[in-house]
Design an enzyme around this catalytic site. Structure first.
Site, PDB file in Angstrom:
ATOM      1  CB  CYS A   1       7.959   9.686  -5.312  1.00 61.94           C
ATOM      2  SG  CYS A   1       9.691   9.437  -5.293  1.00 61.94           S
ATOM      3  CG  LEU A   2       1.267   7.233  -4.894  1.00 66.24           C
ATOM      4  CD1 LEU A   2       0.804   8.167  -5.507  1.00 66.24           C
ATOM      5  CD2 LEU A   2       0.703   5.726  -4.944  1.00 66.24           C
TER       6      LEU A   2
ATOM      7  CD1 TRP B   1       7.813   4.559   5.486  1.00 66.39           C
ATOM      8  CD2 TRP B   1       5.889   4.713   5.314  1.00 66.39           C
ATOM      9  NE1 TRP B   1       7.260   4.977   6.766  1.00 66.39           N
ATOM     10  CE2 TRP B   1       5.899   4.850   6.507  1.00 66.39           C
ATOM     11  CE3 TRP B   1       4.574   4.584   4.487  1.00 66.39           C
ATOM     12  CZ2 TRP B   1       4.876   5.105   7.496  1.00 66.39           C
ATOM     13  CZ3 TRP B   1       3.374   4.592   5.540  1.00 66.39           C
ATOM     14  CH2 TRP B   1       3.563   4.929   6.918  1.00 66.39           C
TER      15      TRP B   1
ATOM     16  CD  GLU C   1       3.747  -3.287  -6.330  1.00 64.94           C
ATOM     17  OE1 GLU C   1       2.950  -4.119  -6.630  1.00 64.94           O
ATOM     18  OE2 GLU C   1       4.712  -2.583  -7.112  1.00 64.94           O
ATOM     19  N   GLY C   2      -0.354  -1.443  -2.433  1.00 68.54           N
ATOM     20  CA  GLY C   2      -1.778  -1.551  -2.039  1.00 68.54           C
ATOM     21  C   GLY C   2      -2.234  -2.557  -1.177  1.00 68.54           C
ATOM     22  CB  THR C   3      -3.371  -2.670   2.510  1.00 68.38           C
ATOM     23  OG1 THR C   3      -4.534  -2.193   2.179  1.00 68.38           O
ATOM     24  CG2 THR C   3      -2.524  -1.536   3.036  1.00 68.38           C
TER      25      THR C   3
HETATM   26  S1  MYA Z   1       3.814   2.260  -3.673  1.00 68.91           S
HETATM   27  C1  MYA Z   1       2.203   2.651  -2.902  1.00 68.91           C
HETATM   28  C2  MYA Z   1       1.171   1.937  -3.285  1.00 68.91           C
HETATM   29  N1  MYA Z   1       0.037   2.452  -2.784  1.00 68.91           N
HETATM   30  C3  MYA Z   1      -1.086   2.146  -3.287  1.00 68.91           C
HETATM   31  O1  MYA Z   1      -1.117   1.074  -4.139  1.00 68.91           O
HETATM   32  C4  MYA Z   1      -2.404   3.014  -3.133  1.00 68.91           C
HETATM   33  C5  MYA Z   1      -3.528   2.166  -2.925  1.00 68.91           C
HETATM   34  N2  MYA Z   1      -4.843   2.892  -3.466  1.00 68.91           N
HETATM   35  C6  MYA Z   1      -5.593   2.562  -4.624  1.00 68.91           C
HETATM   36  O2  MYA Z   1      -5.080   1.985  -5.223  1.00 68.91           O
HETATM   37  C7  MYA Z   1      -6.507   3.509  -4.730  1.00 68.91           C
HETATM   38  O3  MYA Z   1      -6.313   4.940  -4.155  1.00 68.91           O
HETATM   39  C8  MYA Z   1      -7.959   2.875  -4.390  1.00 68.91           C
HETATM   40  C9  MYA Z   1      -8.839   3.723  -5.264  1.00 68.91           C
HETATM   41  C10 MYA Z   1      -8.144   1.407  -5.136  1.00 68.91           C
HETATM   42  C11 MYA Z   1      -7.932   3.052  -2.873  1.00 68.91           C
HETATM   43  N3  MYA Z   1      -6.861   0.498 -11.665  1.00 68.91           N
HETATM   44  O4  MYA Z   1     -12.966   7.330  -6.636  1.00 68.91           O
HETATM   45  P1  MYA Z   1     -11.941   6.115  -6.946  1.00 68.91           P
HETATM   46  C12 MYA Z   1     -10.078   4.401 -11.189  1.00 68.91           C
HETATM   47  C13 MYA Z   1      -7.471   1.413 -12.666  1.00 68.91           C
HETATM   48  O5  MYA Z   1     -12.660   4.644  -6.547  1.00 68.91           O
HETATM   49  P2  MYA Z   1     -10.247   5.982  -4.636  1.00 68.91           P
HETATM   50  C14 MYA Z   1       4.393   1.038  -2.680  1.00 68.91           C
HETATM   51  O6  MYA Z   1       3.925   0.676  -1.903  1.00 68.91           O
HETATM   52  C15 MYA Z   1     -11.461   4.543 -10.882  1.00 68.91           C
HETATM   53  O7  MYA Z   1     -12.016   3.424 -11.867  1.00 68.91           O
HETATM   54  N4  MYA Z   1      -8.404   2.468 -12.347  1.00 68.91           N
HETATM   55  O8  MYA Z   1     -10.422   6.184  -6.310  1.00 68.91           O
HETATM   56  C16 MYA Z   1       5.772   0.585  -3.114  1.00 68.91           C
HETATM   57  C17 MYA Z   1     -12.033   5.860 -11.070  1.00 68.91           C
HETATM   58  O9  MYA Z   1     -11.950   6.028 -12.609  1.00 68.91           O
HETATM   59  P3  MYA Z   1     -13.057   7.141 -13.280  1.00 68.91           P
HETATM   60  C18 MYA Z   1      -8.371   2.721 -10.961  1.00 68.91           C
HETATM   61  O10 MYA Z   1     -11.017   6.213  -3.971  1.00 68.91           O
HETATM   62  C19 MYA Z   1       6.389  -0.546  -2.686  1.00 68.91           C
HETATM   63  C20 MYA Z   1     -10.712   6.612 -10.588  1.00 68.91           C
HETATM   64  O11 MYA Z   1      -9.831   5.837 -10.675  1.00 68.91           O
HETATM   65  C21 MYA Z   1      -7.773   1.921  -9.983  1.00 68.91           C
HETATM   66  O12 MYA Z   1      -8.860   6.795  -4.275  1.00 68.91           O
HETATM   67  C22 MYA Z   1       7.642  -1.178  -3.302  1.00 68.91           C
HETATM   68  C23 MYA Z   1     -11.083   7.081  -9.253  1.00 68.91           C
HETATM   69  O13 MYA Z   1     -11.478   5.998  -8.489  1.00 68.91           O
HETATM   70  C24 MYA Z   1      -7.030   1.034 -10.263  1.00 68.91           C
HETATM   71  N5  MYA Z   1      -6.628   0.176  -9.451  1.00 68.91           N
HETATM   72  O14 MYA Z   1      -9.961   4.513  -4.632  1.00 68.91           O
HETATM   73  C25 MYA Z   1       7.362  -2.456  -3.788  1.00 68.91           C
HETATM   74  N6  MYA Z   1      -8.435   2.457  -8.747  1.00 68.91           N
HETATM   75  O15 MYA Z   1     -12.732   8.279 -12.890  1.00 68.91           O
HETATM   76  C26 MYA Z   1       8.413  -2.701  -4.764  1.00 68.91           C
HETATM   77  C27 MYA Z   1      -9.313   3.383  -9.152  1.00 68.91           C
HETATM   78  O16 MYA Z   1     -12.794   7.167 -14.690  1.00 68.91           O
HETATM   79  C28 MYA Z   1       7.737  -3.279  -6.004  1.00 68.91           C
HETATM   80  N7  MYA Z   1      -9.385   3.568 -10.413  1.00 68.91           N
HETATM   81  O17 MYA Z   1     -14.299   6.561 -12.923  1.00 68.91           O
HETATM   82  C29 MYA Z   1       8.277  -4.861  -5.931  1.00 68.91           C
HETATM   83  C30 MYA Z   1       7.661  -5.749  -7.045  1.00 68.91           C
HETATM   84  C31 MYA Z   1       8.447  -6.856  -7.696  1.00 68.91           C
HETATM   85  C32 MYA Z   1       8.474  -7.993  -6.833  1.00 68.91           C
HETATM   86  C33 MYA Z   1      10.118  -8.266  -6.910  1.00 68.91           C
HETATM   87  C34 MYA Z   1      10.327  -8.790  -5.420  1.00 68.91           C
HETATM   88  C35 MYA Z   1      11.193 -10.146  -5.709  1.00 68.91           C
END
Ligand code: MYA
Length: 632
Positions: free
Chosen positions: A193-194, A227, A440-442
Site C-alpha cells: 500500500c504505497l 489502486w 511498479e514505476g511508470t
Molecule cells: S506499486 C507503486 C509503484 N510506484 C512507484 O514505483 C513509484 C515510482 N517512483 C519512484 O520510484 C521514486 O519516487 C523516484 C524517486 C524514482 C521517482 N532505488 O530525491 P530522490 C533514493 C534505490 O531522487 P524522488 C504498483 O504500481 C535516492 O538515491 N534508491 O527521490 C503496484 C535518494 O537517496 P539518498 C532510490 O524524487 C503494481 C533518495 O532515495 C531509488 O522521490 C502491482 C531520494 O531520492 C530507487 N529506485 O524520486 C504490480 N529512487 O537520500 C504487481 C530513489 O541516499 C507486481 N532512491 O540520496 C507484479 C510483479 C510480478 C509479475 C508477475 C506477473 C505474471
C-alpha cells in the site's frame, strides 16, 4: 519531479581547461604507458559499482555481471524446479481458465485454492516458514509460465509476494518473519500500500499519517490508498505513511515516510469495491482506508523514517519478475502468430513466406530473446549476491513491458481480423499488457531514474577529478590516466573498451559495436554534464534519449553474453541465438549512435524546444489549437 539529491556539481571551466592542456601536450602512447605504472596510485573516493549500466555512464566496461552469463542453479535446484514446473503448467492447462477469469472479473475459490496448495503464493519464502524457498532464478522461471498463461492471475500472485510481503522477507526482523511469513504462505493475502491520490510517481508525497503514542508502544494510522492490487483481499499489508520524527540533536520535527506491517485484524482497515479496469480484470484492485488503526511499535518495517528506502528496495528487488512474466507473454503471442502464419494461405502461399510477415516474426522473436536474457541475467546476478542491479532491473521492466506490448500488437496484426476477435485470445492479452508500462514505476519515471542515477555516478567521478586537480601531486595516477584517455580520444586513437575475447568469435563484430556504444555513451554523458551541469536534471528530452541509449547498450551486452554461453555449450539453438544477437547488436548500436547524436546536435535540441512550445500552447488552450480545415 525527480531530484538528484547528491551533488552533480562539476567545474566545467576547470575541466575544459584540463582537457585542452592535456590533449595538446601529451604524447598518447607515452601517456598510456604511464597510466599503467601509475594506476596503483589512483585513489578513488567515489563509490565503485559493479553494475554494467552504471559504469557505461563513465564510458567504462564493467563486465563482471555480464560475462559469463549466469547459471546459478545447482543440480539439486534444477531438479526441484523441474518438479515444480510440471504442476504449474498442469494447473494452467487443467484448472485455470483465463477467459472465465477475465469475464467474471475475479478468480474463483477453487482456482485460488489450487494455487495455494501448489505453494504458488510463497515461492520465495524460506521453507522453514512454510514457503518453497525458491531463489530469484527459480522464481523467474515460474513467473515466466504465469506470464504465458494468465497475467491477471500473475498480478494476484505478484502483488502478494513480489511486493506485498517482500519487505518482510528483505528487511523484516526475525520476529516479524516468524509471525507473518507462515501466514502469507497459508491463505492470508498480502498487499503493498504505497499509492495515494497525491502520490503516484512521486513516491515521497505520501499524506497518510501515523502518530506514535506517548508511551511509544504503538502508532495510530490514518489515511487512504488507491489502486491497491489485492486491496480487497489482503489481510496483511505493507503500508507506507508519514511519521513526525524529532531529531534529538536539533529538536526539529519532520515527517518521514515509515513502512508498517498492518493486519486487517487490527481494526479500522476497510476497502472500496473492486475497480473496473481495462485489463488484468480478475486481479482485485481497490482503495484501502485506514481509520485510527492501532499498529504495535514492533510492526515498523525497516526502521522509523526509512520507509522510502524500504519501498524502493522492494520495488527494485521485484522488477526482474516483471521481465520474466513479459517474456512468457511474448512467447504466447509468438506461438499464436506462428501457428497462424504457417497455416494461413493468401495469394497462393502460407503467409510466413512473405518478407513482411518474416520481418514481424523475426523482430518479435528477437525482442523475446532480449527480454528473456535480461530477466534471467538479473535474477542470476541477484542470486549470486549482487547488490548493484537497480538500473538493470528498471531497464528489464521497461524493456519487457514495451516489447510485450509491441509483440502482442504485431501478433494481432499477423492474425489480421482474426486477431481482433475476442476468441483468439490476443485481445485479452493486449488489454492485460497495457498496465505493465504504467505500474511498479511508470516506464517514463524509470527511464529518468536510469539516466539520473547513472549521471550522478558519472558526476561523482568527475567531481573526484576536479578534487584531484586541487592536489595534483597526490593524485598523479588518476590525473595521468584521465589525461591519456582524453588525449587519445582527441587525436582519434582511442580504443573503446574491448571485450571480443569474452564473446564467441562469430560475435566479435557485434561486441565491437557494443564497445563503441559504451565509449561514445560515456563521452556523451560527460559532454552533457559539462554543458548542463546541475540543470541536467531538468532536461528530460535529453535524459530520455540517454536512458534509451543505456537500455540499448545493456541489452546488447546481455544477448552477447547469453549467445556466447549457448555457443560454448553447443546448444542446438546456438546458431539461431547468434543470428538474433548479431541482428540486435547491429540495430541497437545504430540507435545508440542516433540518440547520442540527437542529444548533442543543435538541430535536434531545437526540435526539443519546439516540441516543448507546441505542448505548452496546447496545454494553455486546453485543446488542440487549430480548427479543422473546414474551419468549423
Ligand atoms: S506499486 C507503486 C509503484 N510506484 C512507484 O514505483 C513509484 C515510482 N517512483 C519512484 O520510484 C521514486 O519516487 C523516484 C524517486 C524514482 C521517482 N532505488 O530525491 P530522490 C533514493 C534505490 O531522487 P524522488 C504498483 O504500481 C535516492 O538515491 N534508491 O527521490 C503496484 C535518494 O537517496 P539518498 C532510490 O524524487 C503494481 C533518495 O532515495 C531509488 O522521490 C502491482 C531520494 O531520492 C530507487 N529506485 O524520486 C504490480 N529512487 O537520500 C504487481 C530513489 O541516499 C507486481 N532512491 O540520496 C507484479 C510483479 C510480478 C509479475 C508477475 C506477473 C505474471
Amino acid at each position: 519531479m525527480i531530484r538528484v539529491s547528491k551533488v552533480l556539481a562539476l567545474a566545467p571551466k576547470g575541466l575544459n581547461k584540463f582537457i585542452v592542456t592535456h590533449t595538446r601536450c601529451q604524447a598518447t602512447k607515452a601517456a598510456a604507458n604511464t597510466v599503467k605504472t601509475e594506476k596503483s596510485e589512483k585513489k578513488s573516493t567515489a563509490k565503485e559499482s559493479q553494475s554494467f549500466t552504471m559504469n557505461i555512464f563513465r564510458g567504462h566496461l564493467q563486465a563482471s555481471q555480464i560475462f559469463p552469463y549466469p547459471e546459478p542453479l545447482s543440480e539439486e535446484q534444477n531438479e526441484t524446479l523441474k518438479m515444480l514446473v510440471d504442476p504449474i503448467e498442469k494447473f494452467f492447462e487443467e484448472i485455470n481458465d483465463p477467459v472465465k477469469n477475465d469475464e467474471n472479473g475475479s478468480i474463483d475459490e477453487k482456482t485460488l485454492e489450487a494455487l495455494w496448495s501448489l505453494g504458488a503464493f510463497g515461492l520465495q519464502v524460506p521453507q522453514e516458514y512454510g514457503g518453497l524457498g525458491l531463489n530469484n532464478t527459480m522464481y523467474a522461471r515460474c513467473v515466466d509460465i504465469v506470464g504465458y498463461n494468465d497475467l491477471g492471475v500473475g498480478i494476484t500472485l505478484g502483488a502478494h509476494q513480489s511486493i506485498g510481503f517482500k519487505g518482510i522477507l528483505l528487511v523484516g526482523t526475525p520476529e516479524q518473519k516468524e509471525k507473518y511469513l507462515p501466514r502469507v504462505c497459508d491463505g492470508k493475502f498480502a498487499a503493498f500500500c504505497l499509492t495515494e491520490p497525491s502520490c503516484g510517481s512521486d513516491a515521497g508525497a505520501i499524506r497518510s499519517k501515523a502518530i506514535k503514542s506517548k508511551d511509544g508502544s504503538h502508532y495510530v494510522l490514518n489515511g487512504s490508498k488507491i489502486w491497491i492490487s489485492n486491496g480487497g483481499l489482503a489481510e496483511i499489508m505493507t503500508v507506507f505513511a508519514q511519521v513526525p520524527i524529532t531529531d534529538p540533536e536539533t529538536g526539529k520535527t519532520q515527517d518521514k515516510v515509515t513502512a508498517f506491517i498492518v493486519e486487517r485484524a487490527f481494526g479500522g482497515v476497510s476497502n472500496g469495491p473492486p475497480e473496473k479496469k481495462m485489463g488484468i480484470k480478475c486481479s482485485n484492485t481497490a482503495e484501502v482506508y485506514f481509520e485510527d488503526v492501532k499498529i504495535p511499535a514492533e510492526n515498523v518495517l525497516g526502521g522509523e523514517g526509512q520507509g522510502f528506502k524500504v519501498a524502493m528496495n522492494i520495488l527494485n528487488n521485484g522488477r526482474f519478475g516483471m521481465a520474466a512474466a513479459m517474456s512468457g507473454t511474448q512467447r504466447y503471442c509468438i506461438k499464436k502468430a506462428v501457428d497462424h502464419a504457417t497455416q494461413r494461405i493468401q495469394f497462393g502461399k502460407t503467409i510466413d513466406n512473405y518478407g513482411t510477415i518474416q520481418e514481424k516474426i523475426a523482430r518479435m522473436c528477437i525482442l523475446h530473446y532480449v527480454t528473456e536474457s535480461l530477466a534471467y541475467m538479473i535474477s542470476g546476478n541477484m542470486d549470486k549476491g549482487s547488490q548493484d542491479y537497480h538500473l538493470e532491473a528498471a531497464i528489464s521492466k521497461c524493456f519487457g513491458s514495451e516489447s510485450a506490448w509491441w509483440v502482442c500488437d504485431e501478433a494481432i496484426q499477423i492474425l489480421g481480423g482474426m486477431g481482433y476477435m475476442k476468441d483468439t485470445g490476443l485481445e485479452r492479452v493486449l488489454r492485460d499488457l497495457r498496465i505493465f508500462r504504467i505500474f511498479e514505476g511508470t516506464n517514463d519515471i524509470l527511464r529518468l531514474f536510469v539516466a539520473l542515477t547513472g549521471i550522478q555516478y558519472a558526476g561523482s567521478h568527475l567531481k573526484e577529478l576536479q578534487k584531484a586537480f586541487r592536489n595534483p601531486t597526490a593524485n598523479l595516477g588518476l590525473i595521468v590516466e584521465e589525461a591519456a584517455k582524453r588525449a587519445t580520444r582527441a587525436v582519434g586513437l582511442s580504443s573503446p573498451p574491448n571485450f571480443i575475447h569474452l564473446v564467441h568469435p562469430s560475435l566479435a563484430d557485434s561486441a565491437t559495436l557494443c564497445a563503441k556504444s559504451i565509449e561514445s555513451f560515456g563521452q556523451a554523458i560527460e559532454n552533457s554534464l559539462i554543458k548542463y551541469n546541475k540543470t541536467i536534471v531538468d532536461e528530460q528530452f535529453v535524459l530520455n534519449r540517454l536512458a534509451q541509449a543505456a537500455i540499448d547498450t545493456y541489452t546488447m551486452a546481455a544477448v552477447l553474453s547469453r549467445a556466447t554461453l549457448s555457443a560454448s555449450k553447443n546448444l542446438p539453438s546456438a546458431q539461431h541465438e547468434i543470428l538474433m544477437a548479431q541482428t540486435w547488436c547491429t540495430e541497437a548500436s545504430s540507435r545508440v549512435a542516433y540518440n547520442l547524436k540527437v542529444v548533442q546536435s543543435g538541430k535536434h535540441l531545437d526540435v526539443f524546444t519546439k516540441l516543448s512550445k507546441i505542448s505548452k500552447n496546447v496545454c494553455e488552450a486546453g485543446d488542440v489549437i487549430q480548427l479543422n480545415p473546414l474551419g468549423y
